[in-house]
Design an enzyme around this catalytic site. Structure first.
Site, PDB file in Angstrom:
ATOM      1  CE  LYS A   1      20.733  17.618  66.892  1.00 56.15           C
ATOM      2  NZ  LYS A   1      20.548  16.551  67.908  1.00 56.15           N
TER       3      LYS A   1
ATOM      4  CD  GLU B   1      20.000  13.216  71.491  1.00 61.69           C
ATOM      5  OE1 GLU B   1      19.704  12.519  72.495  1.00 61.69           O
ATOM      6  OE2 GLU B   1      19.664  12.918  70.334  1.00 61.69           O
TER       7      GLU B   1
ATOM      8  CD  GLU C   1      13.348  15.825  69.241  1.00 60.98           C
ATOM      9  OE1 GLU C   1      14.596  15.864  69.219  1.00 60.98           O
ATOM     10  OE2 GLU C   1      12.694  14.905  68.718  1.00 60.98           O
TER      11      GLU C   1
END
Ligand code: KIV
Length: 294
Positions: free
Chosen positions: A117, A119, A186
């Protein structure tokens, strides 16, 4: 009886297809991951939040590749069914596509992860595409992106204006286009997350982004009541382990101080004849003096 084989990306897509929500939780160590896997967790994120939860840092930024790979390997060894995602730490992918591919490869080869993952939305699409082209599945992560906290105004929910919400929708579309197998949202408004989930052809996972996401993520220390620095609004606590652990530590200290531990059941015994032989050996030597053998 639940099937114990390892979940794959097609399995995750099939879950979304049949409307089954994906249960996703962080883990940073072998025993916790073993229990999460045994409980039936679908996905485990080895998050760079480990820098905060495990190491006591104030942000995720000090997490290093060596630390992340070591804890990912511990979690992967425990996950016989759960799909494991390794979280690429700060500056392990931002500088260049080459560095991003090399470090993503370490998560897979050394860490045993099933995917990584990273960002960022539009501005990281190039990195996502490069890693995917190298054969490594990538999960995108947009909204509140802690590695960019100072740029986005701190650890705050994102996408609460029409313009920033539209940017999130564009970010998600761009990550999907770049080949991300899933996208994590998020701390964004539930209605914006719902729009993204309805348009997406890949699983949309949410942490603090409402019920319309295809799956939910939380941080394991938050749900167990083991992270005391702060608790985000979206956290639901399922256990309060801190007082239980505190009580155990206090009980141990008390027993040691009072001589109540170790008890007779905790000690090893030497056979009687060996003890007699030892006594005789010591008594016949000068070393026996002052040894207090009864
Ligand atoms: O590091 C982590 O645990 C994360 C979640 C907060 C999304 O990235």
């Amino acid at each position: 009886m639940e099937e114990r084989r390892k979940l794959t990306i097609p399995d995750l897509l099939a879950m979304v297809e049949r409307g089954e929500k994906i249960a996703f939780l962080t883990a940073y160590d072998y025993p916790s991951a073993l229990l999460e896997d045994r409980a039936g967790m679908d996905m485990i994120l080895v998050g760079d939040s480990g820098a905060m939860c495990l190491l006591g840092h104030k942000t995720t930024l000090p997490a290093t590749m060596d630390f992340m790979v070591a804890i990912t390997a511990a979690v992967s060894r425990a996950a016989s069914r759960a799909f494991v995602v390794g979280d690429m730490p700060y500056m392990s992918y931002q500088p260049s596509n080459e560095l991003a591919i090399k470090n993503a490869g370490r998560f897979i080869a050394e860490g045993g992860a099933d995917a990584v993952k990273l960002e960022g939305g539009v501005r990281m699409a190039d990195r996502v595409e490069a890693i995917v082209k190298a054969g490594i599945p990538v999960m995108g992560h947009i909204g509140l992106t802690p590695q960019a906290a100072s740029m986005i105004g701190g650890l705050k929910s994102q996408g609460r204006s029409a313009q920033t919400a539209k940017q999130l929708i564009d970010d998600a579309a761009c990550l999907e286009e770049a080949g991300a197998f899933a996208i994590l949202l998020e701390a964004i408004p539930a209605r914006v997350a719902e729009l993204i989930a309805k348009r997406a052809k890949v699983p949309i996972l949410g942490i603090g982004s409402g019920p319309a996401c295809h799956g939910q993520l939380l941080i394991v220390h938050d749900i167990l009541g083991l992270f005391e620095a702060f608790t985000p609004k979206f956290v639901k606590r399922y256990a309060d382990l801190a007082p239980i652990m505190l009580q155990a530590f206090q009980g141990y200290i008390r027993d040691v101080k009072e001589g109540a531990f170790p008890g007779p059941e905790h000690v090893y015994h030497i056979p009687k004849e060996e003890w007699e032989e030892l006594r005789a050996m010591i008594q016949s030597s000068t070393m026996g003096e002052g040894h207090g053998l009864a």
